[in-house]
Design a protein around this motif. Structure first.
Motif, PDB file in Angstrom:
ATOM      1  N   MET A   1       0.812  -1.340   0.013  1.00 26.57           N
ATOM      2  CA  MET A   1      -0.112   0.071   0.067  1.00 26.57           C
ATOM      3  C   MET A   1       0.759   1.211   0.051  1.00 26.57           C
ATOM      4  O   MET A   1       1.675   1.385   0.864  1.00 26.57           O
ATOM      5  N   GLU A   2       0.282   2.157  -1.039  1.00 28.00           N
ATOM      6  CA  GLU A   2       1.164   3.432  -0.922  1.00 28.00           C
ATOM      7  C   GLU A   2       1.020   4.324   0.522  1.00 28.00           C
ATOM      8  O   GLU A   2      -0.177   4.265   0.970  1.00 28.00           O
ATOM      9  N   THR A   3       2.183   4.802   0.897  1.00 22.57           N
ATOM     10  CA  THR A   3       2.158   5.590   2.274  1.00 22.57           C
ATOM     11  C   THR A   3       2.005   7.030   1.773  1.00 22.57           C
ATOM     12  O   THR A   3       2.473   7.406   0.881  1.00 22.57           O
ATOM     13  N   LEU A   4       2.192   7.846   3.260  1.00 23.15           N
ATOM     14  CA  LEU A   4       2.382   9.311   2.885  1.00 23.15           C
ATOM     15  C   LEU A   4       3.634   9.455   2.563  1.00 23.15           C
ATOM     16  O   LEU A   4       3.709  10.585   1.571  1.00 23.15           O
ATOM     17  N   ALA A   5       4.605   8.709   3.172  1.00 22.03           N
ATOM     18  CA  ALA A   5       5.993   8.829   2.646  1.00 22.03           C
ATOM     19  C   ALA A   5       6.128   8.828   1.186  1.00 22.03           C
ATOM     20  O   ALA A   5       6.978   9.543   0.533  1.00 22.03           O
ATOM     21  N   ASP A   6       5.541   7.666   0.660  1.00 23.59           N
ATOM     22  CA  ASP A   6       5.579   7.791  -0.910  1.00 23.59           C
ATOM     23  C   ASP A   6       5.250   8.733  -1.650  1.00 23.59           C
ATOM     24  O   ASP A   6       5.545   9.234  -2.609  1.00 23.59           O
ATOM     25  N   ARG A   7       3.979   9.175  -1.154  1.00 20.26           N
ATOM     26  CA  ARG A   7       3.409  10.632  -2.078  1.00 20.26           C
ATOM     27  C   ARG A   7       4.485  11.546  -1.896  1.00 20.26           C
ATOM     28  O   ARG A   7       4.417  12.463  -2.692  1.00 20.26           O
ATOM     29  N   ILE A   8       4.941  12.124  -0.641  1.00 16.91           N
ATOM     30  CA  ILE A   8       5.640  13.140  -0.289  1.00 16.91           C
ATOM     31  C   ILE A   8       6.952  12.972  -1.346  1.00 16.91           C
ATOM     32  O   ILE A   8       7.377  13.888  -2.096  1.00 16.91           O
ATOM     33  N   ILE A   9       7.747  11.786  -1.387  1.00 18.78           N
ATOM     34  CA  ILE A   9       9.008  11.583  -2.130  1.00 18.78           C
ATOM     35  C   ILE A   9       8.451  11.789  -3.444  1.00 18.78           C
ATOM     36  O   ILE A   9       9.262  12.413  -4.159  1.00 18.78           O
ATOM     37  N   GLY A  10       7.404  11.274  -3.936  1.00 17.74           N
ATOM     38  CA  GLY A  10       6.992  11.433  -5.506  1.00 17.74           C
ATOM     39  C   GLY A  10       6.845  13.026  -5.710  1.00 17.74           C
ATOM     40  O   GLY A  10       7.208  13.220  -6.988  1.00 17.74           O
ATOM     41  N   PHE A  11       6.147  13.364  -5.103  1.00 16.59           N
ATOM     42  CA  PHE A  11       5.966  14.901  -5.030  1.00 16.59           C
ATOM     43  C   PHE A  11       7.295  15.804  -5.453  1.00 16.59           C
ATOM     44  O   PHE A  11       7.542  16.469  -6.082  1.00 16.59           O
ATOM     45  N   ASN A  12       8.203  15.477  -4.421  1.00 13.05           N
ATOM     46  CA  ASN A  12       9.653  16.078  -4.353  1.00 13.05           C
ATOM     47  C   ASN A  12      10.103  15.691  -5.799  1.00 13.05           C
ATOM     48  O   ASN A  12      11.055  16.600  -6.205  1.00 13.05           O
ATOM     49  N   LYS A  13      10.110  14.589  -6.162  1.00 12.54           N
ATOM     50  CA  LYS A  13      10.918  14.314  -7.405  1.00 12.54           C
ATOM     51  C   LYS A  13      10.520  14.837  -8.464  1.00 12.54           C
ATOM     52  O   LYS A  13      11.087  15.028  -9.576  1.00 12.54           O
ATOM     53  N   GLY A  14       9.047  14.856  -8.432  1.00 12.67           N
ATOM     54  CA  GLY A  14       8.355  15.729  -9.611  1.00 12.67           C
ATOM     55  C   GLY A  14       8.450  17.128  -9.745  1.00 12.67           C
ATOM     56  O   GLY A  14       7.940  18.043 -10.547  1.00 12.67           O
ATOM     57  N   LEU A  15       8.804  17.734  -8.609  1.00 10.93           N
ATOM     58  CA  LEU A  15       9.035  19.333  -8.607  1.00 10.93           C
ATOM     59  C   LEU A  15       9.766  19.599  -9.437  1.00 10.93           C
ATOM     60  O   LEU A  15      11.037  19.704  -9.760  1.00 10.93           O
ATOM     61  N   VAL A  53      -1.350   8.173   8.274  1.00 14.35           N
ATOM     62  CA  VAL A  53      -2.214   8.913   9.257  1.00 14.35           C
ATOM     63  C   VAL A  53      -2.130  10.412   8.702  1.00 14.35           C
ATOM     64  O   VAL A  53      -1.011  10.854   8.718  1.00 14.35           O
ATOM     65  N   PRO A  54      -3.417  10.870   8.754  1.00 10.26           N
ATOM     66  CA  PRO A  54      -3.594  12.305   8.341  1.00 10.26           C
ATOM     67  C   PRO A  54      -2.557  13.338   9.250  1.00 10.26           C
ATOM     68  O   PRO A  54      -2.589  13.288  10.601  1.00 10.26           O
ATOM     69  N   ARG A  55      -2.240  14.083   8.641  1.00  4.30           N
ATOM     70  CA  ARG A  55      -1.363  15.257   9.505  1.00  4.30           C
ATOM     71  C   ARG A  55      -2.016  16.597   9.151  1.00  4.30           C
ATOM     72  O   ARG A  55      -2.584  16.934   8.044  1.00  4.30           O
ATOM     73  N   HIS A  56      -1.587  17.572   9.883  1.00  4.35           N
ATOM     74  CA  HIS A  56      -1.977  19.113   9.763  1.00  4.35           C
ATOM     75  C   HIS A  56      -0.782  19.768   8.987  1.00  4.35           C
ATOM     76  O   HIS A  56       0.391  19.233   9.543  1.00  4.35           O
ATOM     77  N   LEU A  57      -0.984  20.506   8.289  1.00  2.00           N
ATOM     78  CA  LEU A  57       0.045  21.156   7.546  1.00  2.00           C
ATOM     79  C   LEU A  57       0.396  22.399   8.112  1.00  2.00           C
ATOM     80  O   LEU A  57      -0.189  23.207   8.590  1.00  2.00           O
ATOM     81  N   ILE A  58       1.671  22.717   7.927  1.00  2.00           N
ATOM     82  CA  ILE A  58       2.542  23.976   8.416  1.00  2.00           C
ATOM     83  C   ILE A  58       3.089  24.394   7.038  1.00  2.00           C
ATOM     84  O   ILE A  58       3.853  23.878   6.557  1.00  2.00           O
ATOM     85  N   LEU A  59       2.801  25.803   6.705  1.00  2.00           N
ATOM     86  CA  LEU A  59       3.358  26.295   5.735  1.00  2.00           C
ATOM     87  C   LEU A  59       4.305  27.550   6.018  1.00  2.00           C
ATOM     88  O   LEU A  59       3.851  28.770   6.473  1.00  2.00           O
ATOM     89  N   GLY A  60       5.435  27.371   5.666  1.00  2.00           N
ATOM     90  CA  GLY A  60       6.269  28.493   5.737  1.00  2.00           C
ATOM     91  C   GLY A  60       6.383  29.368   4.461  1.00  2.00           C
ATOM     92  O   GLY A  60       5.295  29.328   3.737  1.00  2.00           O
ATOM     93  N   ILE A  61       7.392  29.936   4.058  1.00  2.00           N
ATOM     94  CA  ILE A  61       7.406  31.068   3.100  1.00  2.00           C
ATOM     95  C   ILE A  61       7.969  30.271   1.918  1.00  2.00           C
ATOM     96  O   ILE A  61       7.133  29.935   0.920  1.00  2.00           O
TER      97      ILE A  61
END
Length: 231
Positions: A1-15, A53-61
C-alpha cells in the motif's frame, strides 16, 4: 500500500518549475541540483511518514539556502538532520537559525516522532529563490518580494498546494509561519480556493531568532498553545 512517505517523495521528485522568472532571480531545486537532498529527504520521510495517518499542514514561505535548500526538508538543516533525526548528511554541516528554533519547538512538543506524526511542514512555495546583491553575494529571496515573481510562480504554488492536499492532509486548520506578508498572501489564496477551514498564523522562526531571541521561550509556548487548539 502506498504511504504518505511515498506520496511526499514522489511529489519532491516531480517538483520542476518551467516558467520564466524575473531577471536576476534564480530558483533553487535541491531535488534536481543535489543528489544528497533527494537521498536524505527520502530517508527522513520514510522514517517519520511511512503510514497513512492524516497530518496537519504547516506552511512556511519558501526554502532557504541552508535548510531545505540543502536537505530538501523544510526547516531542517544538515546539523539538525544528523543530531536530532539520526540521518547522516555528507555535505557541509551548516545550520540555519529557523531550524534551531523549530527543533526547540519539536523537543518541547515531545520529540521528533510525536511532532512529525501530527504535522507535515512545507512552504507556500515549495521551491526557494535567490538573487545577487550589488557585491555579487547570493542571498535568499522570497516569493512575495516582487509582484513579478509572485505572478510568475502563482500557478505553480496553487498546483503544488493542491497536490499536497491530495496526500490526505487535514483541512480543518493550517498553520502559517509568518504573520506578515506570508499570512496575508495565504489568507487571500485560501479565500479564493477554500483550501482550509481556518488558518492559524505564528511568528516566523527566522523573525523570532533574529529579533526576539531573548523571549524565545514565550514563542515556543505560543506555538505549543496553537497546536493544542487543534490536537
Amino acid at each position: 500500500m502506498e504511504t504518505l512517505a511515498d506520496r511526499i517523495i514522489g511529489f519532491n521528485k516531480g517538483l520542476d518549475f518551467r516558467g520564466t522568472l524575473p531577471q536576476g532571480i534564480r530558483i533553487m531545486n535541491p531535488f534536481r541540483e543535489n543528489e544528497t537532498a533527494m537521498e536524505v529527504s527520502s530517508e527522513f520521510y520514510r522514517k517519520y511518514y511511512n503510514d497513512n495517518v492524516p497530518r496537519h499542514l504547516i506552511l512556511g514561505i519558501n526554502p532557504g539556502r541552508f535548510g531545505a535548500g540543502l536537505t530538501g526538508i523544510p526547516f531542517t538543516d544538515p546539523k539538525h538532520l544528523r543530531e536530532h533525526c539520526g540521518i547522516e548528511y555528507s555535505g557541509p554541516m551548516v545550520h540555519e537559525p529557523s531550524s534551531v528554533f523549530v527543533y526547540e519547538v519539536i523537543r518541547a512538543f515531545g520529540g521528533e516522532e510525536a511532532f512529525y506524526n501530527s504535522l507535515y511542514i512545507n512552504s507556500v512555495c515549495p521551491l526557494g529563490f535567490t538573487s545577487l546583491t550589488g557585491q555579487g553575494k547570493e542571498v535568499n529571496y522570497n516569493y512575495y518580494d516582487s509582484r513579478e515573481l509572485t505572478a510568475a510562480v502563482m500557478d505553480f504554488m496553487v498546483e503544488s498546494l493542491q497536490t499536497q492536499l491530495g496526500f490526505g492532509l487535514e483541512r480543518d486548520c493550517c498553520f502559517c509561519f509568518g504573520t506578515g506578508k506570508n499570512e496575508k498572501f495565504l489568507r487571500e489564496l485560501n479565500d479564493r480556493h477554500g483550501f482550509f477551514r481556518r488558518i492559524i498564523a505564528l511568528e516566523h522562526p527566522r523573525y523570532i531568532m533574529q529579533y526576539k531571541a531573548k523571549t524565545k521561550q514565550a514563542y515556543i509556548t505560543k506555538y505549543l498553545d496553537a497546536f493544542q487548539q487543534v490536537f
